[in-house]
Write an enzyme that holds these catalytic residues in place. Structure first.
Site, PDB file in Angstrom:
ATOM      1  CE1 TYR A 143      -3.581   1.117  13.941  1.00  0.00           C
ATOM      2  CE2 TYR A 143      -3.279   2.482  15.900  1.00  0.00           C
ATOM      3  CZ  TYR A 143      -2.850   1.450  15.078  1.00  0.00           C
ATOM      4  OH  TYR A 143      -1.701   0.762  15.374  1.00  0.00           O
ATOM      5  CB  THR A 159      -1.331  -0.298  18.889  1.00  0.00           C
ATOM      6  OG1 THR A 159      -1.223   0.985  19.468  1.00  0.00           O
ATOM      7  CG2 THR A 159      -2.809  -0.541  18.577  1.00  0.00           C
ATOM      8  CG  ASP A 160       0.326   2.334  23.386  1.00  0.00           C
ATOM      9  OD1 ASP A 160      -0.082   2.592  22.235  1.00  0.00           O
ATOM     10  OD2 ASP A 160       1.106   3.101  24.009  1.00  0.00           O
ATOM     11  CD  GLU A 161      -2.570   4.704  18.889  1.00  0.00           C
ATOM     12  OE1 GLU A 161      -3.631   5.121  18.416  1.00  0.00           O
ATOM     13  OE2 GLU A 161      -1.446   4.981  18.423  1.00  0.00           O
ATOM     14  CE  LYS A 171       1.336   6.188  11.315  1.00  0.00           C
ATOM     15  NZ  LYS A 171       1.969   4.904  11.132  1.00  0.00           N
ATOM     16  CG  ASN A 174       3.144   6.613  19.803  1.00  0.00           C
ATOM     17  OD1 ASN A 174       2.360   6.249  20.685  1.00  0.00           O
ATOM     18  ND2 ASN A 174       2.787   7.400  18.816  1.00  0.00           N
ATOM     19  CE  LYS A 228      -3.015  -3.419  15.396  1.00  0.00           C
ATOM     20  NZ  LYS A 228      -2.275  -4.257  14.389  1.00  0.00           N
ATOM     21  CB  THR A 240      -0.868   0.034   1.270  1.00  0.00           C
ATOM     22  OG1 THR A 240      -0.013   0.269   2.411  1.00  0.00           O
ATOM     23  CG2 THR A 240      -1.643  -1.275   1.457  1.00  0.00           C
ATOM     24  CG  HIS A 278      -5.237  14.297  20.020  1.00  0.00           C
ATOM     25  ND1 HIS A 278      -4.501  15.405  19.693  1.00  0.00           N
ATOM     26  CD2 HIS A 278      -4.340  13.286  20.120  1.00  0.00           C
ATOM     27  CE1 HIS A 278      -3.231  15.090  19.599  1.00  0.00           C
ATOM     28  NE2 HIS A 278      -3.109  13.798  19.858  1.00  0.00           N
TER      29      HIS A 278
HETATM   30  P1  NAD Z   1       3.036   0.750   8.386  1.00  0.00           P
HETATM   31  O1  NAD Z   1       1.777   1.465   7.999  1.00  0.00           O
HETATM   32  O2  NAD Z   1       4.326   1.442   8.261  1.00  0.00           O
HETATM   33  O3  NAD Z   1       3.153  -0.597   7.540  1.00  0.00           O
HETATM   34  C1  NAD Z   1       2.058  -1.443   7.300  1.00  0.00           C
HETATM   35  C2  NAD Z   1       2.458  -2.443   6.220  1.00  0.00           C
HETATM   36  O4  NAD Z   1       1.343  -3.314   6.000  1.00  0.00           O
HETATM   37  C3  NAD Z   1       2.783  -1.784   4.873  1.00  0.00           C
HETATM   38  O5  NAD Z   1       3.935  -2.368   4.324  1.00  0.00           O
HETATM   39  C4  NAD Z   1       1.560  -2.093   4.022  1.00  0.00           C
HETATM   40  O6  NAD Z   1       1.854  -2.194   2.640  1.00  0.00           O
HETATM   41  C5  NAD Z   1       1.103  -3.414   4.607  1.00  0.00           C
HETATM   42  N1  NAD Z   1      -0.340  -3.641   4.408  1.00  0.00           N
HETATM   43  C6  NAD Z   1      -1.344  -2.769   4.665  1.00  0.00           C
HETATM   44  N2  NAD Z   1      -2.520  -3.327   4.326  1.00  0.00           N
HETATM   45  C7  NAD Z   1      -2.247  -4.569   3.850  1.00  0.00           C
HETATM   46  C8  NAD Z   1      -3.055  -5.629   3.355  1.00  0.00           C
HETATM   47  N3  NAD Z   1      -4.383  -5.503   3.266  1.00  0.00           N
HETATM   48  N4  NAD Z   1      -2.441  -6.773   2.975  1.00  0.00           N
HETATM   49  C9  NAD Z   1      -1.100  -6.909   3.058  1.00  0.00           C
HETATM   50  N5  NAD Z   1      -0.287  -5.931   3.497  1.00  0.00           N
HETATM   51  C10 NAD Z   1      -0.857  -4.779   3.896  1.00  0.00           C
HETATM   52  O7  NAD Z   1       2.764   0.253   9.870  1.00  0.00           O
HETATM   53  P2  NAD Z   1       3.796   0.097  11.087  1.00  0.00           P
HETATM   54  O8  NAD Z   1       3.894   1.394  11.800  1.00  0.00           O
HETATM   55  O9  NAD Z   1       5.016  -0.585  10.617  1.00  0.00           O
HETATM   56  O10 NAD Z   1       2.975  -0.883  12.024  1.00  0.00           O
HETATM   57  C11 NAD Z   1       3.073  -2.298  11.895  1.00  0.00           C
HETATM   58  C12 NAD Z   1       2.199  -2.965  12.925  1.00  0.00           C
HETATM   59  O11 NAD Z   1       2.583  -2.566  14.234  1.00  0.00           O
HETATM   60  C13 NAD Z   1       0.707  -2.595  12.793  1.00  0.00           C
HETATM   61  O12 NAD Z   1      -0.042  -3.737  13.056  1.00  0.00           O
HETATM   62  C14 NAD Z   1       0.501  -1.541  13.865  1.00  0.00           C
HETATM   63  O13 NAD Z   1      -0.836  -1.555  14.330  1.00  0.00           O
HETATM   64  C15 NAD Z   1       1.469  -2.013  14.936  1.00  0.00           C
HETATM   65  N6  NAD Z   1       2.013  -0.960  15.826  1.00  0.00           N
HETATM   66  C16 NAD Z   1       2.570   0.173  15.303  1.00  0.00           C
HETATM   67  C17 NAD Z   1       3.115   1.123  16.168  1.00  0.00           C
HETATM   68  C18 NAD Z   1       3.785   2.367  15.636  1.00  0.00           C
HETATM   69  O14 NAD Z   1       4.202   3.224  16.433  1.00  0.00           O
HETATM   70  N7  NAD Z   1       3.966   2.532  14.333  1.00  0.00           N
HETATM   71  C19 NAD Z   1       3.086   0.914  17.548  1.00  0.00           C
HETATM   72  C20 NAD Z   1       2.499  -0.262  18.032  1.00  0.00           C
HETATM   73  C21 NAD Z   1       1.979  -1.200  17.162  1.00  0.00           C
HETATM   74  P1  TYD Z   2       1.226   9.902  15.392  1.00  0.00           P
HETATM   75  O1  TYD Z   2       2.663   9.884  15.011  1.00  0.00           O
HETATM   76  O2  TYD Z   2       0.193  10.013  14.319  1.00  0.00           O
HETATM   77  O3  TYD Z   2       0.969   8.605  16.288  1.00  0.00           O
HETATM   78  P2  TYD Z   2      -0.332   8.212  17.206  1.00  0.00           P
HETATM   79  O4  TYD Z   2      -1.464   9.074  16.856  1.00  0.00           O
HETATM   80  O5  TYD Z   2      -0.556   6.797  16.801  1.00  0.00           O
HETATM   81  O6  TYD Z   2       0.116   8.379  18.620  1.00  0.00           O
HETATM   82  O7  TYD Z   2       0.999  11.108  16.388  1.00  0.00           O
HETATM   83  C1  TYD Z   2       1.778  11.233  17.580  1.00  0.00           C
HETATM   84  C2  TYD Z   2       1.245  12.428  18.334  1.00  0.00           C
HETATM   85  O8  TYD Z   2       1.506  13.619  17.578  1.00  0.00           O
HETATM   86  C3  TYD Z   2      -0.264  12.399  18.534  1.00  0.00           C
HETATM   87  O9  TYD Z   2      -0.567  12.961  19.809  1.00  0.00           O
HETATM   88  C4  TYD Z   2      -0.805  13.301  17.423  1.00  0.00           C
HETATM   89  C5  TYD Z   2       0.298  14.316  17.261  1.00  0.00           C
HETATM   90  N1  TYD Z   2       0.484  14.874  15.897  1.00  0.00           N
HETATM   91  C6  TYD Z   2       0.612  16.262  15.714  1.00  0.00           C
HETATM   92  O10 TYD Z   2       0.564  17.036  16.693  1.00  0.00           O
HETATM   93  N2  TYD Z   2       0.787  16.729  14.452  1.00  0.00           N
HETATM   94  C7  TYD Z   2       0.826  15.916  13.367  1.00  0.00           C
HETATM   95  O11 TYD Z   2       0.975  16.432  12.212  1.00  0.00           O
HETATM   96  C8  TYD Z   2       0.729  14.516  13.549  1.00  0.00           C
HETATM   97  C9  TYD Z   2       0.776  13.565  12.382  1.00  0.00           C
HETATM   98  C10 TYD Z   2       0.555  14.019  14.849  1.00  0.00           C
END
Ligand code: NAD
Ligand code: TYD
Length: 350
Positions: free
Chosen positions: A156, A131-133, A195, A185, A160, A37, A290
């Protein structure tokens, strides 16, 4: 010889997990299933693409026929499931794609694993990365533990939470050997600049406004992505079936304090006068619903499985900035095209 399916391996966290497993376990066959994606990028895996123990399969986890066929083509011993729609802001404008991938897609994988492992669950493992969310939002004090009741508040986190429930249901109903982790995060290399941290780095570098939602008082608990990948390795190999493990860095920052810290680092790295980058900060319309504060208690993981984060935040942030400055082409590639349209829509609400 183990064959492990990693879903979402071309994304941010998934690419670090793939890289760790490919280099640490040459005796495993690692199969990365990713739909590529907007968030998936094979450039994240250039360094392992030709490794003999690595295979890429392009496919969608919501495509039941494809997933079932994949489980016939390979004999998987384990699944590490990361594929997901992962950005809260996108879930507010397009909740259904989150339900489709995060809930329906997870259920399809669970079902395929259950069918493939029927009568032979011993030694198998389905690891769901969450996720912790799912725990909702904290006030000024307290931490999320594994016993905290689920209280998701964004599309979201609701998707999850729902997927976590399906994973547990497959364990209790069908005996599927599962583990779940809920992480705070992440930050680090290859983080898509929708992000907060990579978006701010990109905007500071290109002298664009840094959008801070509301008053910037929301708190997040940041963990270096490589430490998350290490935790996934430990939990995958030594976690107990049916258990949940919280992963976090005990590293809470208000968004505004974090942005000021980033501005300081960027001024130094870009040889700008101290205070220059902070002038780009703009307070913008808050995110709907938020969540105020996330903070993880990872005592269980630390005490039972011996994992501890390896890096202090300031050091991790410096490393992260260094990576983005050394990989400006990566940033330029992912911010061209569809990103521009996303950015215009998301940040033209004021
Ligand atoms: P990301 O959005 O960077 O990557 C998601 C990946 O999944 C991408 O490569 C995308 O192409 C693939 N994908 C999406 N939809 C798909 C589908 N239908 N079929 C196959 N592949 C698909 O996400 P991330 O930040 O790397 O997060 C990975 C996992 O960790 C997620 O499950 C997320 O909920 C969890 N997580 C993320 C964070 C964070 O801070 N980013 C924290 C805790 C948990
Ligand atoms: P984000 O990186 O989207 O992670 P999450 O919402 O999953 O915690 O956002 C981190 C924090 O930053 C969240 O409190 C929302 C805030 N934020 C901004 O203030 N400005 C932005 O442009 C974005 C993307 C997030």
């Amino acid at each position: 010889m183990k064959t492990i399916l990693i879903t979402g391996g071309a994304g941010f966290i998934g690419s670090h997990v793939v890289r760790l497993f490919v280099s640490k376990y040459p005796e495993y066959q690692l199969v990365n299933l990713d739909a590529l994606t907007y968030a998936g990028n094979l450039e994240n895996l250039n360094d392992v693409a030709d490794a003999p123990n690595y295979r890429f399969e392009k496919g969608d986890i919501t495509d039941e026929v494809f997933v079932n066929d994949l489980f016939k083509r390979y004999t998987f011993d384990g699944v590490i499931h990361l594929a997901a729609e992962s950005h809260v802001d996108r879930s507010i404008t397009d909740p259904f794609s989150f339900i489709r991938t995060n809930v329906f897609g997870t259920a399809i994988l669970l079902h395929a694993a259950k069918e493939a492992w029927k009568g032979a669950m011993e030694g198998k493992r389905f690891y769901h990365v969450s996720t912790d969310e799912v725990y909702g939002s904290l006030g000024a004090t307290g931490f999320f533990t594994e016993e905290t009741a689920y209280d998701p508040r964004s599309p979201y986190s609701a998707s999850k939470a729902s997927s976590d429930h399906f994973v547990r249901a497959y364990h209790h109903t069908y005996g599927l050997p599962v583990v779940i982790s809920n992480c705070s995060n992440n930050y680090g290399a290859n983080h898509f600049p929708e992000k907060l941290i990579p978006l701010a780095i990109h905007n500071i570098r290109t002298n664009k406004p840094i959008p801070v939602y509301g008053k910037g008082e929301n708190v997040r608990d940041w963990l270096w992505v490589n430490d998350h990948a290490r935790a996934i390795d430990v939990i995958f190999h030594t976690g107990v079936n049916g258990e949940t493990y919280n992963i976090g860095g005990h590293n809470e920052w208000t968004n505004i304090a974090l942005i000021h810290k980033l501005c300081e680092i960027m001024d130094r790295k870009l040889n700008r006068e101290p205070g220059t980058s902070a002038q780009l900060i703009r307070f913008v319309t808050d995110r709907a619903g938020h969540d105020l504060r996330y903070a993880i208690d990872s005592t269980k993981l630390q005490n039972e499985l011996g994992w501890v984060p390896s890096l202090q935040f300031e050091e991790g942030l410096e490393k992260t900035v260094d990576w983005y400055l050394a990989n400006q082409e990566w940033l330029d590639n992912v911010t061209s095209g569809a990103y521009q349209e996303y950015y215009r829509k998301q940040y033209s609400r004021d």
